[in-house]
Design a protein around this motif. Sequence first.
Motif, PDB file in Angstrom:
ATOM      1  N   PHE A  20      -2.196  -2.682 -11.253  1.00 27.52           N
ATOM      2  CA  PHE A  20      -2.748  -1.560 -10.499  1.00 27.52           C
ATOM      3  C   PHE A  20      -4.177  -1.264 -10.933  1.00 27.52           C
ATOM      4  N   ALA A  21      -4.422  -1.283 -12.244  1.00 32.71           N
ATOM      5  CA  ALA A  21      -5.761  -0.997 -12.764  1.00 32.71           C
ATOM      6  C   ALA A  21      -6.774  -2.044 -12.321  1.00 32.71           C
ATOM      7  N   GLY A  22      -6.309  -3.264 -12.051  1.00 35.33           N
ATOM      8  CA  GLY A  22      -7.205  -4.337 -11.649  1.00 35.33           C
ATOM      9  C   GLY A  22      -7.509  -4.372 -10.168  1.00 35.33           C
ATOM     10  N   LEU A  23      -6.857  -3.514  -9.378  1.00 30.53           N
ATOM     11  CA  LEU A  23      -7.116  -3.478  -7.938  1.00 30.53           C
ATOM     12  C   LEU A  23      -8.478  -2.849  -7.657  1.00 30.53           C
ATOM     13  N   PRO A  24      -9.127  -3.226  -6.548  1.00 27.04           N
ATOM     14  CA  PRO A  24     -10.381  -2.556  -6.177  1.00 27.04           C
ATOM     15  C   PRO A  24     -10.163  -1.050  -6.047  1.00 27.04           C
ATOM     16  N   PHE A  57       3.542   6.739  -4.171  1.00 25.70           N
ATOM     17  CA  PHE A  57       2.870   6.837  -5.475  1.00 25.70           C
ATOM     18  C   PHE A  57       3.142   8.200  -6.108  1.00 25.70           C
ATOM     19  N   LYS A  58       3.050   9.256  -5.314  1.00 30.77           N
ATOM     20  CA  LYS A  58       3.220  10.606  -5.834  1.00 30.77           C
ATOM     21  C   LYS A  58       4.646  10.855  -6.333  1.00 30.77           C
ATOM     22  N   ASN A  59       5.603  10.158  -5.753  1.00 36.75           N
ATOM     23  CA  ASN A  59       6.998  10.389  -6.114  1.00 36.75           C
ATOM     24  C   ASN A  59       7.569   9.348  -7.068  1.00 36.75           C
ATOM     25  N   ARG A  60       6.769   8.346  -7.428  1.00 32.56           N
ATOM     26  CA  ARG A  60       7.344   7.206  -8.139  1.00 32.56           C
ATOM     27  C   ARG A  60       7.876   7.571  -9.523  1.00 32.56           C
ATOM     28  N   LEU A  61       7.346   8.621 -10.142  1.00 33.19           N
ATOM     29  CA  LEU A  61       7.834   9.029 -11.452  1.00 33.19           C
ATOM     30  C   LEU A  61       8.959  10.064 -11.357  1.00 33.19           C
ATOM     31  N   ILE A  92       0.834  -1.211   0.000  1.00 30.54           N
ATOM     32  CA  ILE A  92       0.000   0.000   0.000  1.00 30.54           C
ATOM     33  C   ILE A  92       0.865   1.255   0.000  1.00 30.54           C
ATOM     34  N   GLY A  93       1.871   1.291   0.862  1.00 30.77           N
ATOM     35  CA  GLY A  93       2.719   2.467   1.010  1.00 30.77           C
ATOM     36  C   GLY A  93       2.493   3.148   2.349  1.00 30.77           C
ATOM     37  N   THR A  94       2.999   4.356   2.490  1.00 34.16           N
ATOM     38  CA  THR A  94       2.960   5.070   3.765  1.00 34.16           C
ATOM     39  C   THR A  94       1.630   5.787   3.960  1.00 34.16           C
ATOM     40  N   ILE A 151      -8.672   0.370  -2.832  1.00 35.85           N
ATOM     41  CA  ILE A 151      -7.246   0.090  -2.654  1.00 35.85           C
ATOM     42  C   ILE A 151      -6.427   1.043  -3.527  1.00 35.85           C
ATOM     43  N   ARG A 152      -6.868   1.258  -4.771  1.00 32.18           N
ATOM     44  CA  ARG A 152      -6.155   2.204  -5.653  1.00 32.18           C
ATOM     45  C   ARG A 152      -6.098   3.593  -5.027  1.00 32.18           C
ATOM     46  N   LYS A 153      -7.211   4.027  -4.430  1.00 28.49           N
ATOM     47  CA  LYS A 153      -7.252   5.356  -3.821  1.00 28.49           C
ATOM     48  C   LYS A 153      -6.287   5.451  -2.648  1.00 28.49           C
ATOM     49  N   ARG A 154      -6.179   4.381  -1.864  1.00 32.89           N
ATOM     50  CA  ARG A 154      -5.231   4.381  -0.746  1.00 32.89           C
ATOM     51  C   ARG A 154      -3.799   4.514  -1.266  1.00 32.89           C
ATOM     52  N   ILE A 155      -3.484   3.747  -2.309  1.00 36.50           N
ATOM     53  CA  ILE A 155      -2.135   3.787  -2.877  1.00 36.50           C
ATOM     54  C   ILE A 155      -1.843   5.154  -3.484  1.00 36.50           C
ATOM     55  N   GLU A 156      -2.835   5.711  -4.193  1.00 36.73           N
ATOM     56  CA  GLU A 156      -2.649   7.013  -4.850  1.00 36.73           C
ATOM     57  C   GLU A 156      -2.417   8.141  -3.847  1.00 36.73           C
TER      58      GLU A 156
END
Length: 205
Positions: free
Chosen positions: A165-169, A182-186, A30-32, A172-177
């Motif tokens: 990622f697109a296949g996650l509920p 997630f914000k720094n991954r690029l 999930i991340g932090t 869960i995607r919103k939590r990761i985003e």
Amino acid sequence: MPITAKESEVKFELVPAGNHVARCYSMIEIGTEEQEFQGKKKSLYKVRVTWELPNERKVFDPAKGEQPFSISKDYTLSMFDQANLRQDLESWRGKAFTEEEAKGFDITKLIGVPCLLNIVHVLSQKGSEYSKIAGVTPLIKGMNCPPQINPSFVFAFDEWDDQKFAGLPEFIRKRIEATPEFKNRLEDYIDVPVTTNSNTDDLPF
């Protein structure tokens, strides 16, 4: 005319309470996340582990036929001696970790591993009943777990997969985003791996 917000009528199917043969099949990094405990905010690195209950099945979607119930538990990714993850892993494997083992345990080793889950029904603060994992233990000697039904699934930041990622509920995607990872991954993403060191070949997992 008024636009009235109503409580959702969607009812989640409760996983039957009791002890169940189960098998771990999914691991999602999930991340932090920031959480508040006793009035203090803490940043905690989270992972979500999911098990299937092969002996408890139901038709949830007619197009898919009979499927096993599944249940998840979120953990802080920590092997501190009082951490829930470490306590559940030690209960699951039937022995304590040495401090050397605890320095780095690859939790993806749990994928495909059977266990017994003790599931209870509890009430949320809003009064809704839900299923909760109260204990994770090894199978009793002589007990078997049916073959895995759901495909194994691992989602991790250091092996980012857009299709996974697109296949996650959505929740869960919103939590990761919402996580800094997630914000720094690029950008100049500092990798926080699911795996630390891999001194674990001799472990029962």
